[in-house]
Design a protein around this motif. Sequence first.
Motif, short mmCIF file in Angstrom:
data_model
loop_
_atom_site.label_atom_id
_atom_site.label_comp_id
_atom_site.label_asym_id
_atom_site.label_seq_id
_atom_site.Cartn_x
_atom_site.Cartn_y
_atom_site.Cartn_z
N ALA A 1 0.84 -1.20 0.00
CA ALA A 1 0.00 0.00 0.00
C ALA A 1 0.87 1.25 0.00
CB ALA A 1 -0.92 -0.01 1.22
N LEU A 2 0.78 2.03 -1.06
CA LEU A 2 1.54 3.27 -1.20
C LEU A 2 0.79 4.18 -2.14
CD1 LEU A 2 5.36 3.63 -1.68
CD2 LEU A 2 3.80 4.78 -3.24
N VAL A 3 0.54 5.43 -1.72
CA VAL A 3 -0.17 6.40 -2.55
C VAL A 3 0.80 7.49 -2.95
CG1 VAL A 3 -2.04 8.10 -2.63
CG2 VAL A 3 -2.38 5.92 -1.43
N ALA A 4 0.99 7.66 -4.25
CA ALA A 4 1.88 8.70 -4.78
C ALA A 4 1.04 9.86 -5.30
CB ALA A 4 2.75 8.12 -5.89
N THR A 5 1.52 11.07 -5.06
CA THR A 5 0.88 12.28 -5.59
C THR A 5 1.94 13.09 -6.31
OG1 THR A 5 -0.59 12.30 -3.65
CG2 THR A 5 -0.55 14.27 -5.03
N ALA A 6 1.71 13.38 -7.58
CA ALA A 6 2.66 14.09 -8.43
C ALA A 6 2.13 15.49 -8.74
CB ALA A 6 2.90 13.31 -9.72
#
Length: 497
Positions: free
Chosen positions: A417-422
Motif C-alpha cells: 500500500a503506497l499512494v503517490a501524488t505528483a
Amino acid sequence: MGAGPRVVVVGAGMGGLAAALELASAGAAVTVLERHGAPGGKMREVCVGGTGIDSGPTVFTMRRVFDELFAAAGQRLDDHLQLDAADLLARHAWLDGSRLDLYADVERSAAAIGELAGAAEAQAYRRFARHSRRVFETLDEPFMRAQRPGVFGLARALGLRRLPDLLGIHAFRSLWAELGRHFSDPRLRQLFGRYSTYCGSSPFRAPATLMLIAHAERDGVWVVRGGMQRLAEALAGTAEAAGAELRYGCHVSRLLTGDDGGVAGVELDGGERLAAKAVVFNGDAAALAGGLLGDEARRAVPGRVAPPTSLSALTLSARARASGFPLAYHTVFFGDDYRDEFDSIFVRRAMTKTPTVYVCAQDRAPGAGPDGGAERIFCLANAAPGDMDAATAARYRERLLATLERHGLALEPADGALVATAPPDFGALFPATGGALYGQPTHGWRSSFLRPGSRSRLRGLYLAGGSVHPGPGVPMAAQSGRLAAASVRADLGLESA
C-alpha cells in the motif's frame, strides 16, 4: 447563523476557516463553500489501508495565531486539540554519513553542531540564532500581522528608531549568500537554506529575510495528536458553533456582481445562487486572473498575477516498515548537489538527479514511538510544477526511494500500500496552480510586497490563502484569513470578533 450581513467564503483551507470563524464570531451570516469533502485544503489526509496519513503540512508553528483565533470565538485551543511541543525539530542526514539533530533549545543545537563541525561553527550558530530572532521580531508586527504594507509603509511602521533593524534584515541579499556569512561548513548552509522551501522557493534566489523561519521553529513546533486534519476539523467545528454554515462538495463556478459593479454573491455549478454582501476567496489568486470564477473576477487582481511557479512535489504516503536508519518524527535526507537540485526545478524544469527527501514518521511523534510493525510514513521530494506523465512520475519515485536507500533507509510498504501524488495531481486538487503548492516563489526582495492583499480590486471581494499576503505556510495562511476578516468587518461595520 448570525443575523448580520451574509458573507460567503469560497474554500475551507486555513485562510477560509480562519476568516469564517472570525466573521461568524462577529455576527455575520457566514456560509463556507468547499469543493472537496472535508476541510483543510492543502492540509490533507490520505487514507492508506484504512489509516489516515498527514500528506501535507505535518506540524505548525506560531501557535499564537491559533490561540488568538479560538480566543476570538471565546474558546481555548487546548480545549479542542491535544498538542505536543517538539523538542527535536528535525534529524538531518548527508550522503557522507554525517548526521545532525536540531533542537528547539539553542544550546543543545549548538552542542550538536559543535560535534559535527567544530566549536567555531557552534558559535556561528549562536550568532545566527540571535540574528534570525531579530529578523522575526522586526517583521512580525509591522509586516506579517499587518495589512499588506509597502516598503515605505513598513519603514514608517517601524519608525526612525528601528530603521537599523530594518536595514539589518539584509533583504537585498540572498538567503544562501547570507548563510555563507554565518557558516563555513557547506552542510550547515544546506540545512538552513532548506527553510526557503517552506515558501516554495530556492535558497539561491530567496531573500535572507526567510531566516526568520528558523526562529519561528525554535519558538515552538507543535504536533497535533491524531494528525493535522484535526486542526482543520477543530476550526471548522468552532466556526459552526459560532453560527457559520459549512457546505462540502460545492463547486463555485463564478462570482456574481450587482448593478453597482461590486460583488453580489456566487453561483454554483448546478446553477444555485447565493447572495452575499461580501465574498472571501480562499484559493490561489491566479484562479481569478485566469477567469476560473468568471470574467468579472479577472479584474479583481493585478494583471501581473501569473500562474504560480513555486515548488511542487512528489509525495508518497504509506504504511511501511522502516529499517536501516533511526528515523525521527522529522528526518531530512539531503542529496549530493543542492544547487543543481534547484537549477533542475526552477531553470531546467526537470527531475532532480538526487533529490533531498523529507520523511515524516508520524508514529514517532513526541511521547510516542513505533511498535516494530508498519508505521505511517510520508515522504516528499521537491519538484517543478506543471506536467509530469505517469512514467516520469514513476521514475522520480524511484529516485526518491534510491536517495533513501543511499542513506541506509529501507521502506517496505505493508501489503504494497503506497499512494503517490505528483504535480499534475496537485494541479487537479488545487485549480489554477499547475501543481505549485505555495503560489509565487519568494524570489528577490520585492516578491513579498507583490502578493495581493486582503482587499481585491473588485469591491466586496476579499482574498485569503497562501498566494496572498503574508504568504504560504499554515500560520501565514491562517493569518491571511484573519486579515481578510478584519477588512470585511471594517467595510461592513461589524464589531470586532
